[in-house]
Motif scaffolding. Structure first.
Motif, PDB file in Angstrom:
ATOM      1  N   ASP A 174       0.860  -1.181   0.000  1.00  0.00           N
ATOM      2  CA  ASP A 174       0.000   0.000   0.000  1.00  0.00           C
ATOM      3  C   ASP A 174       0.901   1.238   0.000  1.00  0.00           C
ATOM      4  O   ASP A 174       1.799   1.331   0.844  1.00  0.00           O
ATOM      5  CB  ASP A 174      -0.903  -0.002   1.237  1.00  0.00           C
ATOM      6  CG  ASP A 174      -1.919   1.128   1.220  1.00  0.00           C
ATOM      7  OD1 ASP A 174      -1.534   2.257   1.578  1.00  0.00           O
ATOM      8  OD2 ASP A 174      -3.071   0.858   0.865  1.00  0.00           O
ATOM      9  N   PRO A 175       0.660   2.202  -0.921  1.00  0.00           N
ATOM     10  CA  PRO A 175       1.545   3.358  -0.997  1.00  0.00           C
ATOM     11  C   PRO A 175       1.605   4.163   0.286  1.00  0.00           C
ATOM     12  O   PRO A 175       2.605   4.835   0.558  1.00  0.00           O
ATOM     13  CB  PRO A 175       0.932   4.192  -2.132  1.00  0.00           C
ATOM     14  CG  PRO A 175       0.152   3.230  -2.935  1.00  0.00           C
ATOM     15  CD  PRO A 175      -0.352   2.209  -1.975  1.00  0.00           C
ATOM     16  N   VAL A 176       0.556   4.088   1.091  1.00  0.00           N
ATOM     17  CA  VAL A 176       0.509   4.880   2.314  1.00  0.00           C
ATOM     18  C   VAL A 176       0.918   4.050   3.531  1.00  0.00           C
ATOM     19  O   VAL A 176       1.755   4.442   4.337  1.00  0.00           O
ATOM     20  CB  VAL A 176      -0.896   5.490   2.513  1.00  0.00           C
ATOM     21  CG1 VAL A 176      -0.949   6.280   3.821  1.00  0.00           C
ATOM     22  CG2 VAL A 176      -1.263   6.365   1.333  1.00  0.00           C
ATOM     23  N   ARG A 177       0.281   2.876   3.662  1.00  0.00           N
ATOM     24  CA  ARG A 177       0.508   2.069   4.862  1.00  0.00           C
ATOM     25  C   ARG A 177       1.750   1.197   4.771  1.00  0.00           C
ATOM     26  O   ARG A 177       2.335   0.836   5.795  1.00  0.00           O
ATOM     27  CB  ARG A 177      -0.722   1.195   5.128  1.00  0.00           C
ATOM     28  CG  ARG A 177      -1.980   1.996   5.444  1.00  0.00           C
ATOM     29  CD  ARG A 177      -3.109   1.078   5.851  1.00  0.00           C
ATOM     30  NE  ARG A 177      -3.434   0.112   4.812  1.00  0.00           N
ATOM     31  CZ  ARG A 177      -4.242  -0.935   4.993  1.00  0.00           C
ATOM     32  NH1 ARG A 177      -4.745  -1.166   6.200  1.00  0.00           N
ATOM     33  NH2 ARG A 177      -4.540  -1.736   3.991  1.00  0.00           N
TER      34      ARG A 177
ATOM     35  N   VAL B  87      -1.479  -4.440   8.215  1.00  0.00           N
ATOM     36  CA  VAL B  87      -0.172  -3.872   7.889  1.00  0.00           C
ATOM     37  C   VAL B  87       0.928  -4.708   8.560  1.00  0.00           C
ATOM     38  O   VAL B  87       0.822  -5.060   9.742  1.00  0.00           O
ATOM     39  CB  VAL B  87      -0.091  -2.402   8.355  1.00  0.00           C
ATOM     40  CG1 VAL B  87       1.289  -1.819   8.041  1.00  0.00           C
ATOM     41  CG2 VAL B  87      -1.177  -1.576   7.709  1.00  0.00           C
ATOM     42  N   LEU B  88       1.957  -5.026   7.811  1.00  0.00           N
ATOM     43  CA  LEU B  88       3.075  -5.819   8.328  1.00  0.00           C
ATOM     44  C   LEU B  88       4.085  -4.935   9.032  1.00  0.00           C
ATOM     45  O   LEU B  88       4.252  -3.754   8.716  1.00  0.00           O
ATOM     46  CB  LEU B  88       3.768  -6.563   7.183  1.00  0.00           C
ATOM     47  CG  LEU B  88       2.915  -7.612   6.442  1.00  0.00           C
ATOM     48  CD1 LEU B  88       3.698  -8.215   5.299  1.00  0.00           C
ATOM     49  CD2 LEU B  88       2.446  -8.697   7.396  1.00  0.00           C
ATOM     50  N   VAL B  89       4.728  -5.509  10.005  1.00  0.00           N
ATOM     51  CA  VAL B  89       5.767  -4.821  10.766  1.00  0.00           C
ATOM     52  C   VAL B  89       7.124  -5.340  10.312  1.00  0.00           C
ATOM     53  O   VAL B  89       7.340  -6.558  10.216  1.00  0.00           O
ATOM     54  CB  VAL B  89       5.581  -5.045  12.275  1.00  0.00           C
ATOM     55  CG1 VAL B  89       6.713  -4.377  13.053  1.00  0.00           C
ATOM     56  CG2 VAL B  89       4.232  -4.519  12.720  1.00  0.00           C
TER      57      VAL B  89
END
Length: 293
Positions: A142-145, A155-157
């Protein structure tokens, strides 16, 4: 010896405590640690199991070098011929070496399953606990997340220092075996007493049986494999032989004298008797002349 016994007891509980393994292995090890040495029928009585099953379980422990076997002939009361009796005991030095070998191979096997640095899973999901490599997350970003989990879209860490995959297994194994890896250096710093069968049997605690399960007493018989002297075959011959060698080419004076005496005896024995030398007519010596007709 207490530290060595504690290690062997803990190892037995670690490696023989699963539904697929007969947990009586652990009880047999405990019994040998308490009693020092046990004959198979006494151990069978304590375990409430037949000898066939007992020998099968002990064979596995012997294969793992957690116990040792000693066989000796014994003569039971009321019998004429001795029978071989089996004893079990623990050689703690061999057991410790076997534990070191097993831990070493387990550690190598787990390290072999660890992923190389290029395949290390540096991205993980907080929601579903999924782990991903950098190559696996490149197609879903994702360009933002940032990178998105393929499983739950969370969202991956990114954590490059986090141990994952095979490294997690290695860490888990080290935590589970920490009591072993902490004890082995302590044992290496001390001298573990030698525990042979004679030593273990001398310190053995007797098994107390009930009145209906008494064992027939027996005595130890010397092994017939040892060479023994046969009764009535004592050596009565000379213990040493003296040889006198002379450099004379002919017979010695003693030999000449003995030969002369021998010839004189032969001559005397060959001499004619007196009646044979006298005339039967005149009674005088000499040969008789025939009568003229």
């Amino acid at each position: 010896m207490d530290l060595a016994q504690q290690l062997v007891r803990s190892v037995a509980r670690t490696f023989f405590n699963s539904p697929s393994i007969d947990t009586r292995h652990v009880l047999i090890v405990d019994a040998l640690i308490i009693h020092s040495a046990l004959r198979d029928d006494d151990l069978s009585y304590l375990m409430s199991m037949n000898l066939k099953d007992l020998h099968r379980i002990c064979a596995k422990l012997r294969e793992e070098r957690l116990l040792q076997v000693h066989v000796r002939p014994e003569l039971r009361e009321g019998q004429q011929r001795p029978t071989n009796r089996t004893y079990y005991y623990i050689d703690y030095r061999q057991a410790i070496d076997a534990i070191k070998w097993r831990v070493y191979h387990l550690d190598k096997a787990v390290q072999g399953n660890a992923k190389p640095a290029s395949e290390k899973k540096e991205y993980f999901c907080r929601r579903c606990r999924a782990e991903w490599t950098q190559m696996e997350v490149l197609d879903k970003v994702d360009p933002v997340r940032g990178f998105i989990c393929h499983r739950c879209d969370d969202v991956l860490v990114f954590d490059p220092e986090r141990e994952a995959g095979g490294h997690e297994h290695s860490t888990k194994l080290n935590n589970q075996l920490r009591f072993i890896t902490d004890t082995l250096p302590k044992l290496d710093a001390m001298v573990v007493p030698e525990n042979t069968f004679e030593t273990a049997h001398a310190a053995a605690r007797p098994v107390v049986r009930d009145a209906t399960n008494q064992a027939a007493p027996s005595i130890v018989v010397e092994s017939i494999a040892k060479p023994t002297a046969v009764k009535g075959m004592a050596n009565t011959g000379p213990q040493s032989i003296a040889v006198d060698i002379t450099e004379l080419e002919g017979p010695s004076e003693e030999e000449k004298k003995a030969e002369k005496e021998r010839k004189e005896k032969i001559a005397q024995s060959n001499a004619l008797p007196a009646w044979h030398l006298q005339s039967t007519v005149t009674g005088r010596g000499g040969k008789t002349q025939g009568s003229r007709g």
